[in-house]
Design a protein around this motif. Structure first.
Motif, PDB file in Angstrom:
ATOM      1  N   ASP A  34     109.946  41.438   4.124  1.00  0.00           N
ATOM      2  CA  ASP A  34     111.343  41.156   4.457  1.00  0.00           C
ATOM      3  C   ASP A  34     111.438  40.667   5.891  1.00  0.00           C
ATOM      4  OD1 ASP A  34     111.310  43.441   6.125  1.00  0.00           O
ATOM      5  OD2 ASP A  34     112.141  44.713   4.567  1.00  0.00           O
ATOM      6  N   ALA A  35     112.497  39.952   6.171  1.00  0.00           N
ATOM      7  CA  ALA A  35     112.731  39.400   7.504  1.00  0.00           C
ATOM      8  C   ALA A  35     114.216  39.496   7.817  1.00  0.00           C
ATOM      9  CB  ALA A  35     112.259  37.950   7.569  1.00  0.00           C
ATOM     10  N   TYR A  36     114.524  39.832   9.066  1.00  0.00           N
ATOM     11  CA  TYR A  36     115.926  39.970   9.449  1.00  0.00           C
ATOM     12  C   TYR A  36     116.075  39.861  10.961  1.00  0.00           C
ATOM     13  CZ  TYR A  36     114.328  44.829  10.136  1.00  0.00           C
ATOM     14  OH  TYR A  36     113.634  45.956  10.525  1.00  0.00           O
ATOM     15  N   ALA A  37     117.268  39.483  11.383  1.00  0.00           N
ATOM     16  CA  ALA A  37     117.614  39.461  12.804  1.00  0.00           C
ATOM     17  C   ALA A  37     118.211  40.814  13.174  1.00  0.00           C
ATOM     18  CB  ALA A  37     118.599  38.339  13.093  1.00  0.00           C
ATOM     19  N   GLU A  38     118.057  41.187  14.448  1.00  0.00           N
ATOM     20  CA  GLU A  38     118.461  42.517  14.903  1.00  0.00           C
ATOM     21  C   GLU A  38     119.143  42.417  16.262  1.00  0.00           C
ATOM     22  OE1 GLU A  38     115.654  46.182  14.915  1.00  0.00           O
ATOM     23  OE2 GLU A  38     115.463  45.263  16.897  1.00  0.00           O
ATOM     24  N   ILE A  39     120.299  43.031  16.358  1.00  0.00           N
ATOM     25  CA  ILE A  39     120.993  43.183  17.647  1.00  0.00           C
ATOM     26  C   ILE A  39     121.006  44.665  17.961  1.00  0.00           C
ATOM     27  CG2 ILE A  39     123.116  42.791  18.934  1.00  0.00           C
ATOM     28  CD1 ILE A  39     123.786  40.594  16.876  1.00  0.00           C
TER      29      ILE A  39
END
Length: 459
Positions: free
Chosen positions: A165-170
């Motif tokens: 899985d891949a995701y952006a994170e703040i």
């Protein structure tokens, strides 16, 4: 089979397409003096001063973990590199290094923006990252069957799977002292999902005999990627029964956000006295909800070649050509995936991590500390653990050096980290796994590899 292999590889593509520069945390640096990124491993571990990361270069690491070494796949015979399938490589040579369960994993985080500062009674951090997690589990029986070929034996290939899985994170973090003994911290993460793939070989039982084969198998692929489409191929209507199409390939259109989630890091540090400190952290406790779940699976079917009768008479009910077409079609069903369409959204828990550390500062020489860190990744079939003992030397006010020895699910190794932390300049470099042996192509033979470096500006 081609599509199934491609779907497994897609788990890796999700990670590799992010960037060639990857940021992750170095376990060797958990106790290192002046390491600005200890808060990534425990949000309670703050810094004496604020900092601004050089974009993309603030914390750059490449990491891979595996209990399957390159030497288990490639062998040197007659002065040339060859694979385990070479007849000159014996079954015993291959299987001596293969485990019952072979695992590969990589955790990747590319930091785009990062920094920390003191304010509001504590220490605060901010990070904008792109992350990917890749894992695979491969039973040793698969290697055994591939090497032995068609021998009179039963192979039970089950629980083979892959995940990506891949995701952006703040991420926004805050830590503070409760009293002279306790320091606590937390980090809230807003997640924007980019893609998820899960591949399962639920079971595959293969009985190979002199007179016939009995094969029972089932596999499925779940994909959550925006604008993902399976490409299908039509079967020969003369021989196909039931489904007339099967998945032959796939394509991905414009990449965009396909999910949303939340994550939480929690940590604490306890100072017992002037010599002892203890710390505990839970990282990435949370979830990701994906907007779709496109399913492709094979039908669970049993094929027994003894059930087919071949007649040389072309006009007979079981004419050779007709029976062979039927057998071929039924064998194909074992690995042909049927497109089941979008099953609706799904929610996955994140792969959480627990870090537990104990640190002892030598009273006779306070520049040297000894640290023991246990890292455990909680991720179902891909769970792993690692124990790391480190010696950390604060040589002077601006330089620190750490060396470590680790043992765990992926074997043993040595690590080293050097950190220069001057007043307005911070630079570090090192490895969690020092490799001394490489294949001709430059690939580490151990199966474990990591390199870390970063440049930051202290405030």
């Amino acid at each position: 089979m081609k599509t199934y292999i491609k779907a497994t590889a897609l788990s890796l593509v999700l990670a590799l397409n992010i960037s060639s520069a990857k940021a992750q945390n170095t376990a060797t640096g958990y106790f290192t003096e002046g390491n600005l990124y200890r808060h990534e491993m425990n949000p309670a571990l703050d810094n004496e001063q604020g900092y601004v990361a050089i974009p993309v270069l603030g914390n750059v690491t490449t990491t891979m973990r595996s209990n399957l070494a390159v030497d288990n796949i490639f062998f040197v015979r007659n002065g040339h590199m060859t694979t385990l399938l070479n007849p000159n490589v014996s079954v015993s040579d291959v299987m001596s290094g293969i485990n019952d369960n072979n695992r590969v994993s990589a955790d990747i985080k590319m930091q785009l923006i990062g920094g920390g500062f003191k304010k509001w009674g504590g220490y605060n951090t901010i990070g904008i990252n792109v992350r990917a997690n890749v894992s695979a589990k491969i039973p040793g029986t698969l290697f055994e069957m591939a090497k032995e070929g068609l021998t009179n034996k039963t192979y039970n290939i089950e629980d083979m799977k892959g995940h990506g899985d891949a995701y952006a994170e703040i991420a926004l973090g805050h830590s503070r002292k409760i009293n002279e003994k306790w320091k606590v911290g937390g980090k809230l993460k807003v997640l924007l999902g980019l893609g998820n793939v899960d591949v399962y070989a639920d079971h595959a039982n293969i009985q190979l005999g002199e007179d016939g084969y009995v094969i029972d198998a089932k596999a499925r692929v779940e994909t959550s990627i925006k604008n993902f489409v399976y490409l299908e191929k039509a079967k020969d209507p003369k021989t196909s029964q039931g489904n007339t199409k099967y998945v032959n390939d796939f394509e991905i259109g414009k990449k965009t956000i396909n999910g949303i989630g939340l994550g939480l890091d929690l940590g604490a540090e306890y100072t017992l006295d002037d010599n002892w400190k203890f710390s505990l952290a839970l990282l990435d406790f949370g979830f990701l909800h994906w907007n779709n779940n496109i399913l492709a699976e094979s039908n669970s079917s049993v094929i027994n070649t003894n059930d087919y009768r071949f007649n040389v008479d072309d006009e007979a009910e079981h004419a050779f050509e007709k029976e062979m077409d039927l057998l071929t079609d039924n064998l194909a069903k074992i690995y042909e995936l049927q497109n089941k369409g979008d099953q609706g959204g799904k929610t996955n828990m994140l792969a959480a991590t627990i870090n537990a550390g104990a640190q002892y500062k030598l009273p006779q020489y306070d520049k040297l500390t000894i640290g023991l860190l246990n890292t455990t990744r909680l991720h179902g079939a891909y769970t792993w653990t690692d124990f790391r003992l480190s010696a950390n030397w604060a040589a002077c006010n601006i330089f620190a050096l750490s060396g470590s020895f680790n043992a765990g699910s992926y074997g043993m190794g040595l690590g080293l980290l050097a950190n220069l932390h001057a007043k307005h300049f911070n630079m570090f470099f090192g490895m969690d796994h020092i490799n001394v042996s490489y294949a001709k192509q430059g690939i580490p033979k151990s199966g474990n590899a990591s390199f870390t470096a970063g440049i930051n500006v202290p405030l």
